[in-house]
Every structure is written in structure tokens, then in C-alpha cells.
Motif scaffolding. Structure first.
Motif, short mmCIF file in Angstrom:
data_model
loop_
_atom_site.label_atom_id
_atom_site.label_comp_id
_atom_site.label_asym_id
_atom_site.label_seq_id
_atom_site.Cartn_x
_atom_site.Cartn_y
_atom_site.Cartn_z
N ALA A 143 35.07 35.18 36.29
CA ALA A 143 34.12 35.83 37.19
C ALA A 143 32.72 35.73 36.62
O ALA A 143 32.28 34.68 36.19
CB ALA A 143 34.55 37.27 37.42
N ASN A 169 37.65 43.00 43.97
CA ASN A 169 36.30 43.24 43.44
C ASN A 169 36.13 44.67 42.96
O ASN A 169 35.49 44.92 41.94
CB ASN A 169 35.27 42.90 44.51
CG ASN A 169 34.96 41.41 44.56
OD1 ASN A 169 34.89 40.76 43.52
ND2 ASN A 169 34.78 40.87 45.75
N THR A 194 33.37 36.86 31.64
CA THR A 194 34.52 37.72 31.92
C THR A 194 35.61 36.91 32.62
O THR A 194 35.33 36.18 33.57
CB THR A 194 34.13 38.90 32.82
OG1 THR A 194 33.57 38.39 34.02
CG2 THR A 194 33.13 39.79 32.12
N SER A 225 38.00 45.17 39.72
CA SER A 225 37.33 44.42 38.66
C SER A 225 36.06 45.14 38.20
O SER A 225 35.78 45.23 37.01
CB SER A 225 36.98 43.02 39.16
OG SER A 225 38.12 42.35 39.63
N ARG A 226 35.31 45.64 39.17
CA ARG A 226 34.09 46.36 38.81
C ARG A 226 34.42 47.65 38.06
O ARG A 226 33.71 48.06 37.13
CB ARG A 226 33.28 46.67 40.06
CG ARG A 226 32.78 45.41 40.73
CD ARG A 226 32.32 45.68 42.14
NE ARG A 226 31.04 46.36 42.20
CZ ARG A 226 30.56 46.91 43.31
NH1 ARG A 226 31.27 46.88 44.42
NH2 ARG A 226 29.39 47.50 43.30
N PHE A 260 39.55 37.24 34.19
CA PHE A 260 40.56 38.19 34.65
C PHE A 260 41.90 37.47 34.77
O PHE A 260 41.97 36.38 35.32
CB PHE A 260 40.17 38.78 36.00
CG PHE A 260 39.01 39.73 35.94
CD1 PHE A 260 39.21 41.09 35.81
CD2 PHE A 260 37.71 39.26 35.97
CE1 PHE A 260 38.14 41.96 35.74
CE2 PHE A 260 36.63 40.11 35.90
CZ PHE A 260 36.85 41.47 35.79
N SER A 302 41.24 45.28 26.94
CA SER A 302 40.60 43.98 27.05
C SER A 302 40.60 43.27 25.71
O SER A 302 40.56 43.89 24.65
CB SER A 302 39.17 44.16 27.55
OG SER A 302 38.45 44.96 26.64
N ILE A 316 44.65 42.53 34.98
CA ILE A 316 44.83 43.37 36.17
C ILE A 316 46.23 43.13 36.71
O ILE A 316 46.64 41.99 36.89
CB ILE A 316 43.76 43.06 37.23
CG1 ILE A 316 42.39 43.49 36.71
CG2 ILE A 316 44.08 43.75 38.55
CD1 ILE A 316 41.26 43.14 37.64
#
Lengths: 675, 202
Positions: free
Chosen positions: B64, B183, B72, B186-187, B74, B2, B15
């Protein structure tokens, strides 16, 4: 040519025939007292089982030692039975004591024991194929692997004939998918453990003697056709087990993690009859050294115990994950338009990916208002009272009169909406678009092109003068003409010809566009174009056409196949290909235009005209086939690909032979559709 | 890995949707793009061949939630699935924070799934990564088609390592399973970045 394969009854009859022959010959020799050499030494009796064991080494080369041993035992038993049968006949026929009969059958250096050694293998020979065939999975083994969910596997059939009888079961749709549980869960490990590559797994039990059976028909098309002398159905009948191929299950299980079970030819080669091959075994292996057969996985999985590949449910929980709410909440109703906005320029090039994401990531854009659809200018409302259209009888053929201005031409028509989605508005026509004299003069220009009804009026805000064959529906023609007339005058050209399945419509640019329509096939479209152009010349110079509605088109890479199609459009001169897509990604235009010409304009024109005429499809005029714009010698041909209006072909260039150009475009369209 | 911009209080995650050709990776991104509110999505960039196959990659930036005061963001990428574009796939994987493996559920595509997963492992190894160290989920796409393999066999071929990862059935063109997949990965990415105890998520 096919090898005859006896049935089970036939095998038994053959064996009994051998036994009967043996008994008859032995009895005859005993009766005649021939060849008796006295009492045999003990080793001659003891050596019988080793003799059969040795014989099995030669007769059964490709089977396991266990099967050889089994055959040896069977041979000894057969030997005993044959000897007993011979002894019984000796006792009955020759009237000797039972003990003497047994001695002559087993323990003499005479013909009977020697004949028994020969007759036994002959009696067993019909059953050799069953000894060589792989053994189906045993019931006990199946019971050990049977899954908790009742999945009927065809391997549960112990004998081939039973399996064949239950073909329908073997080919039933696979049910596990329906009952499979949804999302599979992660393990509750805070840090993930390594994932083993599928290739390194090997769960297959190595001592598994069971087989997987595949119907030959399902793999027949993978065999090289010219390597066999028999058609596939005959080959299927001639297999060791007719219509079925068997593969050792251990081989299948070893390949199961690969997602495809591809077995080497050598594994199944022995099941094919030798006479079926068009070449020797050596030649076959040389010709197809890497031949593999891909077994149908659905069939394979039904015959594999489900416990082999079913991993069972796992807990779908990752500790700590619940602390993060799902970050993305979708809209309740997705947008209708395709999301992708293909860009002509590659977004971040591959190298850009390596840059820090801050630089690579586009800034978050503020909520932007959605682009409003391109609204066409409001049509000019004509005066309300709609009198009956001016209908003039078809004038008699008249020699071309000197050009004269039409008496009262209306003002230049307002550009029509390029893509009117709503049904045609109620027609409101002015009292007089053109005088009766002017109409007659224009009609005179069409002499020799057919019989037409003349009409003038305003359709969707566009004034038109039309000459329409009586067999063509006028409302449909004028609706089409009104939509394309607004495109004329500018770069689109001075005339447009619309071909549908049942009509040809020629619209020529003039102060009031002139429409000539006739039935097709059966109409000389080129003649209509010539006469329409003549009439337009008589009517006067047209105004500038309306600008095309802006479309955001972007170029994508031209495939070699598309570039090759450009070479087939010789009637348009030398053309260069381009492929354009619209912003929504739903439309694609293959453009072939002269070198140096802008492709985007052609793409916009093609999409505008096809959008505008979309309603024409399958209406009274039949399916839309093509639209051709003419500007001097230059022609722009637009047609759809694949029968729908989202993929178009647009070809432009100077055309000397319009018919040839139309045919070449037709072939080019076929080539592009065949991708 | 990241990228954190402390000045702007923004943290970017990458991602990558990986999988064989025509498995539905681009369809996933397209559905995400269609369904996210304007304030959460950027422009989707696609470059396709004439056959609508992804030529380089698709790119969709989405923002998000806010975690510990950081916004955040993505960046969703796909890779070209065709085998000849392996160099592009390697480049796209650089700096990856999470992987979605999109598998085609049809019987005749199973081998390509396995090959693609193997290729993913090989390409990750070039960056000294592996699927054990990267947040990773599997999506079994095209479940609406008639000739699909049973889920347990798909799991057997693609998700049977020591670490079983989350897996989802999906029909990307209709959106089924698309957001569940996104989701979850991402989590998982946020969990790895922020640790077990997450404070201030909003």
C-alpha cells in the motif's frame, strides 16, 4: 380425534345454560321446600370468597397468582349474580318478599347457597382456557416501546381473532432492512473498549407477561412426525389458540442476541392437545429430550419492540484516522478473470504463518506482463477460388476393396485452433482434396452403415473427407470435425467420436481425416466407428497430432465421494481419481485414469476438446454430450458435468465393452453432479 | 503484531478475514486481487476443497502506501469457516494486526455468525488478545440477497459491545463494500502502529 374448541358464543351459551339449570333446580327445591336447614351462620357467608380462592389453587395450577386472584374475583361476582337471579325467581314464582328471597338465596343452610357454590365454577369452566392462555402485550406497554419508525407489529393485536384476521400483515416482508442506515460507525474512542460477547447480554425484562405469537405452519416441520397422531393441519386447529403458538416474550428476548430463537419444547408443550400425541408425555420427553423449536426470526422481530434491539446510529469517526489516506485504490474496471489462482501445493502451511512475515510473505513481484492467450498457429490459407464441394452420390454397397492410397492427399493438416472463439471463417476449399476414385473407395468401406453424402474440402485450415447422413447439417458437422481432428494422431488416439443430442460424429485419423456422421438416436455408433476405422486404414497412416495447448492445471484434494465414484467405472479397469483445476479457477476436471498414468495430460485434453467444441452446444447438432477418443483398446471419455463446460469428467482406460463404459460414465457424472 | 524490516524499510501488517463458513471471506480477497494494480498485489494462494470451501486459508500479499519512509505491506488472510478447522484458525490468527469479521446477512446464518464471533474471541484470548485491543471492523455481506436480516438486528447481535466498531454492508462478489472494509481496517492498523500524529504519509 381433534379436540373441539368452542367459540366465544358457545362459551357464553354454556355458561348461561349452567346458570339456567341452577336457577331451575334451586327454584324447584325451594318450591318443594326441601333441604332448608334454617339461617346460616355468618361464617358460611364470609367463607365464600376463601372457598373460591382455594378452588382456584386446584383449578388453575399453571397461572400466576394475579390471574388466580382475578379468577377468584370473577367467581365471587358470578356467585352474586347467580344468587340474585335465584332470588328474583323465588320472589316471582313463590310470592315471597324480596328480602326473604335474598335470604333464601344467600343466607340459609338450604339448597340454593350450596348449589351456587357448585354452579359458579361450572359456569366459569368454559372460560378456563382464556384464563390459562398467556396474555397478549397490552396497548399501554406497546405504546411505551413503540419505535419512532412505524413498524407494524402483529403483537399489537390484543385478541387472537384479530391477529388471525391480519395474517397478511404479520407475514409481510420485513421493512427495516430497507430503511436501515448504511455503514455503522465506530465510537470516537482512541483506544477501543472491550467488546462484550453476545452471550453475556440479557436485556430481557424479567417481569414481562407479553407473548410472541408464531404461526404454527412456520414451525410445523420441526416437530417429530411420528410423535403425533394428527396431521399438522389438524394439530394447528387443535392448538390452544388455533394456528398459533405463543411464547413468553421474556424467553424470546433472552435468546435474541444468539441470532436464533430456539425455545425448549416444555415452553410450548401445554398448547398442544393431549389427544394429538401418539405417546404419553413421559415417553415423549424420553424420546425427544432435547427437542427445541427454532422460531422464525423475521416473525419474532416484528413482534418485539424495535427499541429492544435497535442500537441506533453512532458516530462513524475515529480520531486520527483521517490522517491516513485510504491505502488501496482499486482499478476502475476489475479484471474479468477470477482472481484466485488455486495452487496445488498449499501456500504457506499453517505453521508457516507463525514465521516472521518477512519470510512468509512473497516478494512483491514487479509488474509482470499479462500472459498472452495461447495463440494457435495461423491456419494455412487455402487457394482463394472456392469451387463447389465435391459431392458424390452415395455409392452402392461395395465389398471392401484392397487398401489403396488416396490419389492426391493434401499435406498433413495444420493443427486447428483448439478453442476458436470466432465464428467459422468462410469456407475456402481447394479444387480437389481427394480424387473421385479415392472417395468412392472410402465410401465402399461404409457399406451397411447407412446412407451418406460424401464431401471433401478444407474447413478452418483442416482438410476433411466427410460422409454425412442427409438429415444431418453438413456445415455443423464439418466445423466440429475440424476442431477435433487436429487432436488426433498423438496421445489423443486414432479416432474420436463426438456425441451430441442430434448427431454422432466419428472422426478417424488419416492423412486427410475421415468424418462419418449420422443422426442419433437411431444410429449404431459402434458400427460407424468400425467402418470409419476401416476407411482410415484404407487411406493410410496419419501424421502426428498437434500438441495440446498448454494449460496450467493443478491438483486439489480428492474427496472420498470422488474416490468412491472411481469404483463405479469398472468398464475402464482399475482407475485412480484426480481433481484438477485450471489457473483461473474457473474450470475443474475430475480425471479417472489407469494407475501410473499422468492425470494432467488427460485434463488438458478434456479442456482443449471442450473449449474447442463449446460453440457446438445448442447449435444445429444439439447439446454436446460426450467426446470419446480411441487408441487401440484404450478409450478416453470426456463429458461435462452439470450441463456446462467448466466442470468435466475424463475417464480413461482399456475398454472391452464401450457401451457399458459409456453408461458407467453417465452414472458417474450423475453422481458427481449430485454433490 | 507488525513486523518491521528496518534495513529494507518495510513494515508488514497481517489482516485476517474471519467469519463463518460460506460468508464470503475468500470472495473478498478475490475481489481485492482482481481490482488492485499489478504493482500492488502479489500472488493469491488458495487451497479449496472439492466444494470450493477454503481448506487451510487464502493468502494475498498487497502493498500500500508509504508512511514515514516505510513501505507498508499487508498480508491478507482468510480462515476456513467450518467449525472443524479451529486449529487452523488459531494458527492464522497468530500475529494478527487487524481483523475483518465477515458476517453472512441471511436469516438462517445468523446463529453461525454469533458462534463464529464467539470463536474469534476465544481464539484471540489464546494469544492474550481480544477484540478490544485489535483493530477490528465488521462486514455484513450478501446484502443483495432477498432473505437478509435488518442491519440493526445484525448490529445488535455482532456489534453492540461497549465499543461499536465500523461496520459495512457488502456484496463481496460484486465488490460493494470490499474496499471500504479493507481501507478502514488498514487505516485503523496504521493508526495504531503510527499513532495519532502521522507524518510523511504519501
Amino acid at each position: 380425534m381433534s379436540r373441539h374448541r368452542p367459540s366465544s358464543l358457545g362459551r357464553w351459551l354454556t355458561a348461561l345454560g349452567v346458570a339456567l339449570g341452577y336457577v331451575i333446580i334451586a327454584t324447584a327445591l325451594f318450591w318443594l321446600d326441601l333441604g332448608d336447614g334454617g339461617v346460616a351462620p355468618i361464617w358460611a357467608i364470609v367463607a365464600v370468597p376463601p372457598f373460591y380462592a382455594l378452588l382456584s389453587l386446584f383449578m388453575l395450577r399453571r397461572v400466576s397468582p394475579a390471574r388466580r386472584l382475578s379468577w377468584t374475583g370473577g367467581a365471587c361476582l358470578t356467585h352474586l349474580l347467580l344468587g340474585l337471579a335465584a332470588a328474583a325467581v323465588f320472589w316471582i314464582v313463590v310470592d315471597v318478599t324480596p328480602l326473604s328471597a335474598l335470604a333464601h338465596a344467600f343466607a340459609r343452610l338450604g339448597p340454593a347457597p350450596a348449589l351456587t357454590l357448585v354452579a359458579t365454577p361450572l359456569a366459569l369452566a368454559p372460560f378456563r382456557g382464556r384464563v390459562l392462555a398467556p396474555r397478549p402485550i397490552s396497548r399501554s406497554a406497546r405504546a411505551g416501546h413503540r419505535p419512532s419508525i412505524g413498524v407494524l407489529a402483529s403483537s399489537e393485536m390484543p385478541l387472537a381473532r384479530d391477529t388471525r384476521r391480519l395474517d397478511t400483515v404479520a407475514e409481510a416482508p420485513n421493512s427495516p432492512s430497507a430503511s436501515a442506515p448504511p455503514p455503522v460507525p465506530p465510537t470516537p474512542t482512541p483506544r477501543p473498549l472491550p467488546v462484550q460477547s453476545p452471550a453475556v447480554f440479557d436485556d430481557a425484562p424479567q417481569d414481562d407477561d407479553a407473548v410472541v405469537r408464531i404461526r404454527f405452519e412456520r414451525i410445523a416441520n420441526q416437530l417429530p412426525q411420528n410423535a403425533f397422531t394428527l396431521p399438522p393441519d389438524r394439530i394447528a386447529e387443535s392448538l390452544r389458540e388455533p394456528h398459533w403458538l405463543t411464547v413468553p416474550r421474556r424467553v424470546v428476548l433472552a435468546l435474541l442476541p444468539e441470532g436464533a430463537v430456539q425455545v425448549d419444547w416444555a415452553i410450548v408443550a401445554s398448547q398442544f392437545p393431549a389427544l394429538a400425541f401418539a405417546m404419553s408425555d413421559v415417553e415423549f420427553r424420553r424420546a425427544y429430550p432435547d427437542l427445541k423449536l427454532t422460531l422464525p426470526l423475521d416473525d419474532v422481530l416484528r413482534q418485539v419492540p424495535r427499541g429492544v434491539y435497535s442500537l441506533g446510529p453512532t458516530a462513524n469517526h475515529i480520531p486520527g484516522l483521517e490522517a491516513f489516506p485510504p491505502p488501496f485504490q482499486p482499478l476502475a474496471v476489475p479484471r474479468d478473470l477470477p482472481a484466485s489462482t488455486p495452487s496445488g501445493a498449499p501456500g504457506p502451511p499453517p505453521s508457516a504463518v507463525t514465521a516472521p512475515p518477512q519470510a512468509a510473505a512473497p516478494a512483491q513481484r514487479p509488474p509482470a506482463p499479462k500472459p498472452a492467450p495461447v495463440a494457435p498457429p495461423a491456419p494455412v490459407a487455402p487457394p482463394p477460388p472456392p469451387p463447389a464441394p465435391v459431392i458424390a452420390p452415395p455409392p452402392p454397397p461395395v465389398a471392401a476393396a484392397p487398401p489403396a492410397r488416396v490419389a492426391a492427399p493434401p499435406p498433413a493438416p495444420v493443427a486447428p485452433p483448439p478453442a476458436p472463439p470466432a465464428p467459422a471463417a468462410p469456407r475456402r476449399e481447394p479444387p480437389e482434396v481427394i480424387s473421385r476414385d479415392g472417395l468412392a473407395r472410402l465410401a465402399a468401406c461404409l457399406s451397411g452403415a447407412g446412407t451418406f453424402e460424401s464431401w471433401s474440402g478444407i474447413v478452418d485450415g483442416t482438410a476433411l473427407v466427410a460422409f454425412i447422413a442427409p438429415t444431418v447439417p453438413r456445415d455443423a458437422v464439418t466445423a466440429v470435425a475440424a476442431r477435433v481432428a487436429g487432436l488426433l494422431g498423438g496421445a489423443a488416439g486414432e479416432q474420436v467420436t463426438v456425441r451430441t443430442a442430434r448427431a454422432a460424429i466419428v472422426v478417424s485419423a488419416a492423412p486427410t481425416p475421415i468424418v462419418v456422421a449420422s443422426r442419433r438416436p437411431g444410429t449404431a455408433v459402434a458400427l460407424l466407428e468400425l467402418r470409419g476405422a476401416r476407411a482410415a486404414g484404407l487411406a493410410g497412416r496419419a501424421g502426428e497430432g498437434a500438441a495440446l495447448p498448454p494449460r496450467s492445471l493443478s491438483s486439489v484434494a480428492v474427496e472420498p465421494r470422488v474416490a468412491g465414484v472411481a469404483g463405479t467405472l469398472g468398464a475402464f479397469g482399475v482407475v485412480e481419481p484426480a481433481v484438477l483445476t485450471d489457473a483461473g479457477g474457473g474450470a475443474r476436471v475430475y480425471v479417472f485414469r489407469e494407475p501410473g498414468r499422468e492425470a494432467e495430460h488427460l485434463g488438458e485434453l478434456a479442456l482443449a476438446v471442450w473449449d474447442g467444441l463449446g460453440r457446438t452446444r445448442d447449435g444445429d447438432l444439439g447439446a454436446l454430450i460426450s467426446v470419446i477418443f480411441r487408441q487401440g483398446r484404450r478409450r478416453i471419455l470426456v463429458r461435462s458435468l452439470g450441463g456446462h463446460g467448466t466442470t468435466l469428467l475424463a475417464a480413461a482406460g482399456p475398454v472391452a465393452r464401450p457401451g457399458r463404459a459409456w453408461r458407467e460414465a453417465d452414472r458417474a457424472a450423475a453422481a458427481l453432479e449430485a454433490r | 503484531m507488525s513486523i518491521i524490516n528496518y534495513a529494507a524499510k518495510v513494515i508488514n501488517f497481517k489482516i485476517v478475514y474471519y467469519g463463518p463458513g460460506m460468508a464470503g471471506k475468500t470472495a473478498n480477497l478475490q475481489f481485492v486481487h482482481r481490482c488492485l494494480p499489478d504493482e500492488n498485489r502479489g500472488n493469491m494462494i488458495s487451497l479449496a476443497t472439492g466444494d470450493d470451501r477454503t481448506l487451510f486459508f487464502d493468502f494475498l500479499p498487497v502493498s500500500a502506501t508509504s508512511v514515514r519512509g516505510f513501505t507498508t505491506k499487508f498480508q491478507l488472510y482468510t480462515v476456513p469457516g467450518q467449525s472443524r478447522y479451529n486449529m487452523t484458525r488459531k494458527l492464522v490468527l497468530r500475529g494478527v494486526d487487524g481483523v475483518v469479521f465477515v458476517a453472512d446477512s441471511q436469516w438462517d446464518r445468523l446463529k453461525e455468525n454469533v458462534d463464529s464471533l464467539r470463536n474469534l474471541n476465544e481464539n484471540l484470548r489464546e494469544y492474550r488478545l481480544d477484540l478490544a485491543s485489535v483493530p477490528y471492523v465488521v462486514q455484513y455481506n450478501k446484502r443483495d440477497l432477498p432473505d437478509v436480516a435488518p442491519l440493526d438486528y445484525l448490529e445488535y447481535t455482532l456489534n453492540r459491545g461497549a465499543r461499536r466498531v465500523p461496520a459495512f454492508e457488502a456484496v463481496a462478489v460484486t465488490g460493494k463494500g470490499v474496499f471500504d472494509t479493507l481501507n478502514t481496517v488498514s487505516r485503523m492498523v496504521m493508526l495504531r502502529e503510527f499513532g495519532q500524529v502521522q507524518e510523511g504519509a504519501s
